[in-house]
Design an enzyme around this catalytic site. Sequence first.
Site, PDB file in Angstrom:
ATOM      1  N   ARG A  91      61.455 105.811  69.549  1.00 53.88           N
ATOM      2  CA  ARG A  91      61.854 107.166  69.174  1.00 53.88           C
ATOM      3  C   ARG A  91      60.834 107.668  68.149  1.00 53.88           C
ATOM      4  O   ARG A  91      60.717 107.110  67.066  1.00 53.88           O
ATOM      5  CB  ARG A  91      63.276 107.138  68.587  1.00 53.88           C
ATOM      6  CG  ARG A  91      63.725 108.461  68.068  1.00 53.88           C
ATOM      7  CD  ARG A  91      65.188 108.475  67.620  1.00 53.88           C
ATOM      8  NE  ARG A  91      65.428 109.795  67.094  1.00 53.88           N
ATOM      9  CZ  ARG A  91      65.618 110.080  65.808  1.00 53.88           C
ATOM     10  NH1 ARG A  91      65.682 109.120  64.905  1.00 53.88           N
ATOM     11  NH2 ARG A  91      65.774 111.324  65.424  1.00 53.88           N
ATOM     12  N   GLU A 180      68.745 115.260  61.975  1.00 56.21           N
ATOM     13  CA  GLU A 180      69.484 115.349  60.708  1.00 56.21           C
ATOM     14  C   GLU A 180      69.454 116.735  60.074  1.00 56.21           C
ATOM     15  O   GLU A 180      68.933 116.892  58.960  1.00 56.21           O
ATOM     16  CB  GLU A 180      68.951 114.327  59.696  1.00 56.21           C
ATOM     17  CG  GLU A 180      69.107 112.900  60.111  1.00 56.21           C
ATOM     18  CD  GLU A 180      68.672 111.912  59.013  1.00 56.21           C
ATOM     19  OE1 GLU A 180      68.295 112.347  57.918  1.00 56.21           O
ATOM     20  OE2 GLU A 180      68.706 110.706  59.267  1.00 56.21           O
ATOM     21  N   TYR A 309      73.621 105.005  57.740  1.00 62.40           N
ATOM     22  CA  TYR A 309      73.122 103.957  56.857  1.00 62.40           C
ATOM     23  C   TYR A 309      74.212 103.413  55.941  1.00 62.40           C
ATOM     24  O   TYR A 309      74.084 102.329  55.401  1.00 62.40           O
ATOM     25  CB  TYR A 309      72.013 104.519  55.965  1.00 62.40           C
ATOM     26  CG  TYR A 309      70.763 104.882  56.735  1.00 62.40           C
ATOM     27  CD1 TYR A 309      69.699 104.007  56.799  1.00 62.40           C
ATOM     28  CD2 TYR A 309      70.655 106.099  57.406  1.00 62.40           C
ATOM     29  CE1 TYR A 309      68.542 104.312  57.491  1.00 62.40           C
ATOM     30  CE2 TYR A 309      69.504 106.426  58.104  1.00 62.40           C
ATOM     31  CZ  TYR A 309      68.461 105.528  58.155  1.00 62.40           C
ATOM     32  OH  TYR A 309      67.324 105.829  58.854  1.00 62.40           O
ATOM     33  N   GLU A 366      69.251 105.961  64.232  1.00 59.49           N
ATOM     34  CA  GLU A 366      68.637 105.389  63.033  1.00 59.49           C
ATOM     35  C   GLU A 366      69.672 104.540  62.313  1.00 59.49           C
ATOM     36  O   GLU A 366      70.836 104.939  62.182  1.00 59.49           O
ATOM     37  CB  GLU A 366      68.181 106.461  62.021  1.00 59.49           C
ATOM     38  CG  GLU A 366      66.940 107.215  62.412  1.00 59.49           C
ATOM     39  CD  GLU A 366      66.503 108.196  61.337  1.00 59.49           C
ATOM     40  OE1 GLU A 366      66.812 107.993  60.139  1.00 59.49           O
ATOM     41  OE2 GLU A 366      65.860 109.186  61.712  1.00 59.49           O
TER      42      GLU A 366
HETATM   43  O1  IFM Z   1      63.195 108.115  56.415  1.00 62.74           O
HETATM   44  C1  IFM Z   1      64.379 108.784  56.729  1.00 62.74           C
HETATM   45  C2  IFM Z   1      64.253 109.479  58.063  1.00 62.74           C
HETATM   46  O2  IFM Z   1      63.167 110.329  58.111  1.00 62.74           O
HETATM   47  C3  IFM Z   1      65.505 110.281  58.314  1.00 62.74           C
HETATM   48  N1  IFM Z   1      66.677 109.472  58.162  1.00 62.74           N
HETATM   49  C4  IFM Z   1      66.810 108.658  56.993  1.00 62.74           C
HETATM   50  C5  IFM Z   1      65.549 107.842  56.794  1.00 62.74           C
HETATM   51  C6  IFM Z   1      65.693 106.963  55.537  1.00 62.74           C
HETATM   52  O3  IFM Z   1      65.878 107.759  54.417  1.00 62.74           O
END
Ligand code: IFM
Length: 459
Positions: A91, A180, A309, A366
């Site tokens: 990705r 995001e 996260y 992510e």
């Molecule tokens: O690095 C970022 C990414 O660009 C977008 N999502 C969170 C990641 C970690 O902060």
Amino acid sequence: MLNTVDPVWPLEERAAALRLPEGFVFGAATAAYQIEGAVRADGKGESIWDRFTRRPGAIVDGTSGEVACDSYNRWQDDIVLLREMGLRAYRFSIGWPRVQPGGTGALSAAGLAYYDRLVDGLLEAGVTPYATLYHWDLPQELQDAGGWYSRDTAHRFADYAEGVAATLGDRVRHWTTLNEPWTFCWFGHALGEDAPGLSDGVRGGLAASHHALLAHGLAVPRIRAAAPGAEVGIVLDLNVVSAATEAEEDRAAATRFEGVQNRWYLDAVFKGSYPADILELCADLLPEIRPEDNAQIAQPIDYLGVNIYRRSVIGAGGDLPPLNFARVNPPGRYTATGWEIWPPCIRDALDFAHRNYAPKALFITENGMATPPEPLGPDGRVEDRERARYLVEHLEQVAEAARSGIPVEGYFAWTLMDNFEWASGYTVPFGIAHVDPATQERRPKLSGEVLGRIARAGA
Ligand code: IFM
């Protein structure tokens, strides 16, 4: 504080016991500004991040993405790395100012040629490309004309998306419009911590969010028309939110926070309306929302990408009035970015999205953890056991979600290799591979090897 490495946690056994559904996609993710470097090469235009990183104090270590991982020149090394780790999906994002320097008009042949080479190289290596059209690098010229405060930016995005899809759509099947929107709209326009560095509070966050969502809605049919057979989705950074205490004011603050981070985007995309509680609370701070916008935003999509996260524990507080919330950090394990490690968050987020919005498919687009900078060990390796554990613990939750019937089809680790972490510069690496800043040599860390083993076993 970073949790200390637990040498007895049974990493190998837990990794070997993981079972994901057949056909499950394992990959790694990156974003153009975070890895490409070459910020002025071949006519690339200035982006809001090129500009923001020059602002004194904006980036903790005073760095920028000017060189980053030099992927503009070393994309073949990135592909070798993916192969070495056994990952069959990548990705990445398209740099808007690289392919359309000022954000309007003709696309740049040289800029597109870079992504042509990358996509061809991935396919030759048996790695499936997942392309994101906007991962935060707005052309500065569009910012100068109002950026995400202007409806026009939404139309410019749809033009750009169509042009890229027309060029790469014969080889790229999986498309993401925005990465995001919550983060780039609120941290860039309400809090001033990310580009373009505006601190306009809730009014700024909502205006940027509405135009970004409109951009998504305008782009979806244009991508489909330009690239028949495309699978199109959006990537949202969802957060499972709980109240810090049972007190009424904490519960109300958690609901407000959750409304702005999750429901504002999910309701708009899947239900064609914004949440009534947030509309009412922020009635004086809303941008113009035209009656036809809601239907435009709620285009049918093929999948929802979830970036997650951590969980959010929220109490009443003074942040961003009238949202008035405060983040609470319960005792526990934390990463170098100060984010709590709470593996069930991933399953809860998938469950929440599935139950309330029923997307056709879900991907974890992510997930990963930051550590302090990690030197190479004497054997030239990075033994990032804590990150490997993080990935395994979160994948276990994904596996549980799949077992419970949630259509989760893939998992992308953030991130393929150490890179430019926005306002944190290079101080908090997230990579599953180490990049030597002097030589740009890429080497899988233990976490990359473990993820690769899981992927190979799954395949
Ligand atoms: O690095 C970022 C990414 O660009 C977008 N999502 C969170 C990641 C970690 O902060």
